[in-house]
Design a protein around this motif. Structure first.
Motif, PDB file in Angstrom:
ATOM      1  N   THR A   1       0.828  -1.217   0.000  1.00  0.00           N
ATOM      2  CA  THR A   1       0.000   0.000   0.000  1.00  0.00           C
ATOM      3  C   THR A   1       0.857   1.260   0.000  1.00  0.00           C
ATOM      4  OG1 THR A   1      -1.783  -1.149   1.139  1.00  0.00           O
ATOM      5  CG2 THR A   1      -1.767   1.250   1.293  1.00  0.00           C
ATOM      6  N   GLU A   2       1.853   1.301   0.863  1.00  0.00           N
ATOM      7  CA  GLU A   2       2.709   2.489   0.974  1.00  0.00           C
ATOM      8  C   GLU A   2       3.511   2.735  -0.301  1.00  0.00           C
ATOM      9  OE1 GLU A   2       3.025   4.769   3.571  1.00  0.00           O
ATOM     10  OE2 GLU A   2       1.249   3.762   4.350  1.00  0.00           O
ATOM     11  N   VAL A   3       4.078   1.675  -0.854  1.00  0.00           N
ATOM     12  CA  VAL A   3       4.884   1.810  -2.067  1.00  0.00           C
ATOM     13  C   VAL A   3       4.012   2.235  -3.245  1.00  0.00           C
ATOM     14  CG1 VAL A   3       6.237   0.499  -3.769  1.00  0.00           C
ATOM     15  CG2 VAL A   3       6.756   0.292  -1.321  1.00  0.00           C
ATOM     16  N   ARG A   4       2.866   1.602  -3.391  1.00  0.00           N
ATOM     17  CA  ARG A   4       1.971   1.978  -4.492  1.00  0.00           C
ATOM     18  C   ARG A   4       1.546   3.434  -4.371  1.00  0.00           C
ATOM     19  NH1 ARG A   4      -1.885  -3.429  -4.725  1.00  0.00           N
ATOM     20  NH2 ARG A   4      -0.348  -4.766  -5.772  1.00  0.00           N
ATOM     21  N   THR A   5       1.193   3.862  -3.174  1.00  0.00           N
ATOM     22  CA  THR A   5       0.779   5.254  -2.953  1.00  0.00           C
ATOM     23  C   THR A   5       1.902   6.216  -3.340  1.00  0.00           C
ATOM     24  OG1 THR A   5      -0.738   4.596  -1.203  1.00  0.00           O
ATOM     25  CG2 THR A   5      -0.038   6.904  -1.217  1.00  0.00           C
ATOM     26  N   ALA A   6       3.119   5.907  -2.908  1.00  0.00           N
ATOM     27  CA  ALA A   6       4.261   6.783  -3.211  1.00  0.00           C
ATOM     28  C   ALA A   6       4.553   6.815  -4.710  1.00  0.00           C
ATOM     29  CB  ALA A   6       5.499   6.320  -2.440  1.00  0.00           C
ATOM     30  N   LEU A   7       4.547   5.669  -5.350  1.00  0.00           N
ATOM     31  CA  LEU A   7       4.843   5.626  -6.785  1.00  0.00           C
ATOM     32  C   LEU A   7       3.775   6.346  -7.605  1.00  0.00           C
ATOM     33  CD1 LEU A   7       6.102   1.934  -7.157  1.00  0.00           C
ATOM     34  CD2 LEU A   7       7.499   4.021  -7.185  1.00  0.00           C
ATOM     35  N   LEU A   8       2.527   6.143  -7.251  1.00  0.00           N
ATOM     36  CA  LEU A   8       1.442   6.746  -8.024  1.00  0.00           C
ATOM     37  C   LEU A   8       1.272   8.236  -7.751  1.00  0.00           C
ATOM     38  CD1 LEU A   8      -1.143   3.836  -7.791  1.00  0.00           C
ATOM     39  CD2 LEU A   8       0.252   4.486  -9.772  1.00  0.00           C
ATOM     40  N   ALA A   9       1.862   8.728  -6.682  1.00  0.00           N
ATOM     41  CA  ALA A   9       1.776  10.163  -6.364  1.00  0.00           C
ATOM     42  C   ALA A   9       2.758  10.994  -7.183  1.00  0.00           C
ATOM     43  CB  ALA A   9       2.040  10.384  -4.876  1.00  0.00           C
ATOM     44  N   GLN A  10       3.752  10.353  -7.763  1.00  0.00           N
ATOM     45  CA  GLN A  10       4.760  11.084  -8.541  1.00  0.00           C
ATOM     46  C   GLN A  10       4.147  11.669  -9.816  1.00  0.00           C
ATOM     47  OE1 GLN A  10       8.846   8.945  -8.375  1.00  0.00           O
ATOM     48  NE2 GLN A  10       7.281   7.366  -8.609  1.00  0.00           N
ATOM     49  N   ASP A  11       4.633  12.839 -10.167  1.00  0.00           N
ATOM     50  CA  ASP A  11       4.219  13.475 -11.423  1.00  0.00           C
ATOM     51  C   ASP A  11       5.480  13.768 -12.219  1.00  0.00           C
ATOM     52  OD1 ASP A  11       3.122  14.846 -13.517  1.00  0.00           O
ATOM     53  OD2 ASP A  11       2.187  16.409 -12.301  1.00  0.00           O
ATOM     54  N   PHE A  12       5.576  13.193 -13.391  1.00  0.00           N
ATOM     55  CA  PHE A  12       6.774  13.316 -14.223  1.00  0.00           C
ATOM     56  C   PHE A  12       6.654  14.420 -15.266  1.00  0.00           C
ATOM     57  CE2 PHE A  12       6.634   9.083 -12.505  1.00  0.00           C
ATOM     58  CZ  PHE A  12       7.931   8.870 -12.086  1.00  0.00           C
ATOM     59  N   SER A  13       5.603  15.187 -15.200  1.00  0.00           N
ATOM     60  CA  SER A  13       5.359  16.246 -16.176  1.00  0.00           C
ATOM     61  C   SER A  13       5.965  17.567 -15.707  1.00  0.00           C
ATOM     62  CB  SER A  13       3.852  16.426 -16.368  1.00  0.00           C
ATOM     63  OG  SER A  13       3.595  17.533 -17.202  1.00  0.00           O
ATOM     64  N   ASP A  14       6.385  18.368 -16.658  1.00  0.00           N
ATOM     65  CA  ASP A  14       6.837  19.727 -16.355  1.00  0.00           C
ATOM     66  C   ASP A  14       5.665  20.696 -16.371  1.00  0.00           C
ATOM     67  OD1 ASP A  14       9.487  18.941 -16.148  1.00  0.00           O
ATOM     68  OD2 ASP A  14       9.883  19.269 -18.278  1.00  0.00           O
ATOM     69  N   ASP A  15       4.522  20.212 -16.827  1.00  0.00           N
ATOM     70  CA  ASP A  15       3.328  21.040 -16.940  1.00  0.00           C
ATOM     71  C   ASP A  15       2.255  20.540 -15.978  1.00  0.00           C
ATOM     72  OD1 ASP A  15       1.153  22.547 -17.665  1.00  0.00           O
ATOM     73  OD2 ASP A  15       1.065  21.827 -19.735  1.00  0.00           O
ATOM     74  N   PRO A  16       1.981  21.292 -14.895  1.00  0.00           N
ATOM     75  CA  PRO A  16       0.976  20.840 -13.924  1.00  0.00           C
ATOM     76  C   PRO A  16      -0.414  20.652 -14.531  1.00  0.00           C
ATOM     77  CG  PRO A  16       2.102  22.831 -13.146  1.00  0.00           C
ATOM     78  CD  PRO A  16       2.597  22.541 -14.521  1.00  0.00           C
ATOM     79  N   ALA A  17      -0.684  21.317 -15.635  1.00  0.00           N
ATOM     80  CA  ALA A  17      -1.991  21.188 -16.281  1.00  0.00           C
ATOM     81  C   ALA A  17      -2.146  19.828 -16.963  1.00  0.00           C
ATOM     82  CB  ALA A  17      -2.189  22.307 -17.299  1.00  0.00           C
ATOM     83  N   GLU A  18      -1.019  19.188 -17.274  1.00  0.00           N
ATOM     84  CA  GLU A  18      -1.045  17.880 -17.928  1.00  0.00           C
ATOM     85  C   GLU A  18      -0.152  16.904 -17.165  1.00  0.00           C
ATOM     86  OE1 GLU A  18      -0.538  17.791 -22.164  1.00  0.00           O
ATOM     87  OE2 GLU A  18      -1.186  19.877 -22.335  1.00  0.00           O
ATOM     88  N   PRO A  19      -0.642  16.369 -16.053  1.00  0.00           N
ATOM     89  CA  PRO A  19       0.186  15.460 -15.260  1.00  0.00           C
ATOM     90  C   PRO A  19       0.536  14.178 -16.023  1.00  0.00           C
ATOM     91  CG  PRO A  19      -2.054  15.532 -14.410  1.00  0.00           C
ATOM     92  CD  PRO A  19      -1.970  16.542 -15.511  1.00  0.00           C
ATOM     93  N   MET A  20       1.726  13.670 -15.741  1.00  0.00           N
ATOM     94  CA  MET A  20       2.179  12.420 -16.340  1.00  0.00           C
ATOM     95  C   MET A  20       2.536  11.485 -15.177  1.00  0.00           C
ATOM     96  SD  MET A  20       5.394  11.589 -18.890  1.00  0.00           S
ATOM     97  CE  MET A  20       5.149  13.092 -19.782  1.00  0.00           C
ATOM     98  N   LYS A  21       1.698  10.492 -14.989  1.00  0.00           N
ATOM     99  CA  LYS A  21       1.857   9.607 -13.840  1.00  0.00           C
ATOM    100  C   LYS A  21       2.019   8.161 -14.288  1.00  0.00           C
ATOM    101  CE  LYS A  21      -0.507  12.578 -10.650  1.00  0.00           C
ATOM    102  NZ  LYS A  21      -0.040  12.590  -9.291  1.00  0.00           N
TER     103      LYS A  21
END
Length: 140
Positions: free
Chosen positions: A22-42
């Motif tokens: 649960t903790e690892v999945r939550t941490a991994l899925l919370a990351q945003d790899f986008s430089d544009d907050p309007a278009e998150p890349m998860k």
């Protein structure tokens, strides 16, 4: 003391796996790899779920100052373009499930016991009620 696998750290292995998963999945899925907050890349939740399903997915790990960091290579929890991934689970969340020999060796056994919560009024009352040291006073 040798650690044969991450599950060997825990006396309650099934509970530990559920918590770590649960903790690892939550941490991994919370990351945003986008430089544009309007278009998150998860990361894809299904890809992450598949790569964090069983103990064998958590065999690469480090024991740090704050928790256990689980390491995932390319393609384990995400496509190659996202690179290697890692997530740390704090000892505070794990210590109750761990074998005591490991919590003592890691110097985190104190986390088993909740620290008292002190408010400013309590601290002031305690300080005022302490007797003065011989030949001195409580005044600062």
């Amino acid at each position: 003391m040798q650690i044969e696998s991450p599950e060997s750290l825990f006396k309650k292995q099934d509970e530990a796996l559920d918590l770590i998963r649960t903790e690892v999945r939550t941490a991994l899925l919370a990351q945003d790899f986008s430089d544009d907050p309007a278009e998150p890349m998860k990361l894809d939740p299904e890809y992450v779920a598949e790569g964090t399903e069983k103990w064998s997915n958590f065999q690469n790990f480090t024991l740090g100052d704050d928790g256990i960091t689980f390491l995932f290579g390319n393609y384990e929890v995400a496509p190659y373009v996202f690179g290697a991934q890692s997530a740390t689970v704090p000892y505070e969340k794990l210590v109750a499930l761990m074998h005591r020999e490991f919590t003592c060796a890691l110097d985190v056994d104190y986390l088993r016991h909740p620290q008292p919560q002190w408010d400013k009024a309590t601290v002031e009352i305690v300080a005022e009620s302490e007797p003065a040291p011989p030949g001195g006073s409580n005044a600062s």
